[in-house]
Design a protein around this motif. Sequence first.
Motif, PDB file in Angstrom:
ATOM      1  N   ALA A 135       0.825  -1.210   0.000  1.00 37.13           N
ATOM      2  CA  ALA A 135       0.000   0.000   0.000  1.00 37.13           C
ATOM      3  C   ALA A 135       0.857   1.257   0.000  1.00 37.13           C
ATOM      4  CB  ALA A 135      -0.928  -0.012   1.214  1.00 37.13           C
ATOM      5  N   PHE A 136       1.975   1.218   0.720  1.00 38.55           N
ATOM      6  CA  PHE A 136       2.863   2.384   0.790  1.00 38.55           C
ATOM      7  C   PHE A 136       3.708   2.518  -0.467  1.00 38.55           C
ATOM      8  CE2 PHE A 136       6.973   4.277   2.307  1.00 38.55           C
ATOM      9  CZ  PHE A 136       6.485   5.577   2.434  1.00 38.55           C
ATOM     10  N   ASP A 137       4.099   1.376  -1.030  1.00 37.03           N
ATOM     11  CA  ASP A 137       4.890   1.329  -2.263  1.00 37.03           C
ATOM     12  C   ASP A 137       6.209   2.083  -2.116  1.00 37.03           C
ATOM     13  OD1 ASP A 137       5.483   0.589  -4.850  1.00 37.03           O
ATOM     14  OD2 ASP A 137       4.506   2.331  -5.752  1.00 37.03           O
ATOM     15  N   GLY A 138       6.920   1.768  -1.028  1.00 34.84           N
ATOM     16  CA  GLY A 138       8.215   2.389  -0.794  1.00 34.84           C
ATOM     17  C   GLY A 138       8.912   1.728   0.376  1.00 34.84           C
ATOM     18  N   PRO A 139      10.152   2.114   0.656  1.00 34.51           N
ATOM     19  CA  PRO A 139      10.922   1.512   1.745  1.00 34.51           C
ATOM     20  C   PRO A 139      10.498   2.075   3.103  1.00 34.51           C
ATOM     21  CG  PRO A 139      12.209   3.239   0.711  1.00 34.51           C
ATOM     22  CD  PRO A 139      10.934   3.155  -0.070  1.00 34.51           C
ATOM     23  N   ILE A 140      10.320   1.190   4.071  1.00 34.01           N
ATOM     24  CA  ILE A 140       9.924   1.591   5.421  1.00 34.01           C
ATOM     25  C   ILE A 140      11.052   1.241   6.386  1.00 34.01           C
ATOM     26  CG2 ILE A 140       8.285   1.280   7.299  1.00 34.01           C
ATOM     27  CD1 ILE A 140       6.157   0.566   5.252  1.00 34.01           C
TER      28      ILE A 140
END
Length: 317
Positions: A135-140
């Motif tokens: 859902a975020f479509d990025g590095p966390i």
Amino acid sequence: MTVVTTRTFTPDAAGLSQAAAVLGDGGLVAFPTETVYGLGVDARNSDAVARLYAAKGRPGFNPLIVHVASLDAAEAYVEFDDTARALAQAFWPGALTLVLPLRADAGISPLVTAGLDTLAIRVPDHGVAAALLAAFDGPIAAPSANPSGQVSPTKAAHVADHMTGIIDGIVDGGDCPVGVESTIVATQPRPTLLRAGGLPAEAIANAVGQDLAMAGDADAPTSPGQLASHYAPKGTVRLNAVDINEGEVLLGFGAVDAPLNLSPSGDLVEAAARLFDALHQLNAMGAAQIAVSPIPDHGLGAAINDRLRRAAAPRSG
């Protein structure tokens, strides 16, 4: 610290979409992985990462683990050697973190890596974590979602007990099945165990066909964040400067006239977010002598001063 409203997000599409939006706005969201609950922020946002350190009361800029959705996603941020790729294919998703060379164009905040040229990265094996990453479509970037020095949380209630009013949200995804942090391994110059964790070291040794070196061995890489030279700009550094000597460039803090200022308003979170980038800028300017304004030695100021003291230490070699 300002009290914030801590929301609880459900682990369904609607709740995870809301949590991802908070992350995209620079917020702090706790979420479950198979190991422990992580306190997640956008790994590309230095202001958010600095706020994470403040929220945890973390005493220094220890490198953070970045969580991504897949091996393919990880390829955008780090460089894999054959051993690392074999380990990722064998154990991802899972409780294995690999410390690998950071790509020059990765876009990861230097606070995440503590200014090092390596990145700790993994693919979590938990449905809710995977769905949030999608859902975020990025590095966390996500250390454990607890105040520094306290027991890591394995239930949403553990997070709520300590972090309500401090972080922006908690994704309640039930209990974490592994319950201890991930195993951390570096593969160069040889496979080395940096931290024992949820994946047994014996399984990793079997996969690579050799015993793992232990962190601290003479021929093993130093654990992230231990070498002073990683924080040192090219110029010499003088701390707690209230006057500027001829030839010095001032790295300011607070209401001072300086070509670079970590925070004109005296905000330690802002200063932390800007620190590593400012040191890179001083290198780009060719600053041979650097004076640094006094910085309060509390909260994130203690971490900033720790890094600056290392930068000012006599160079070896």
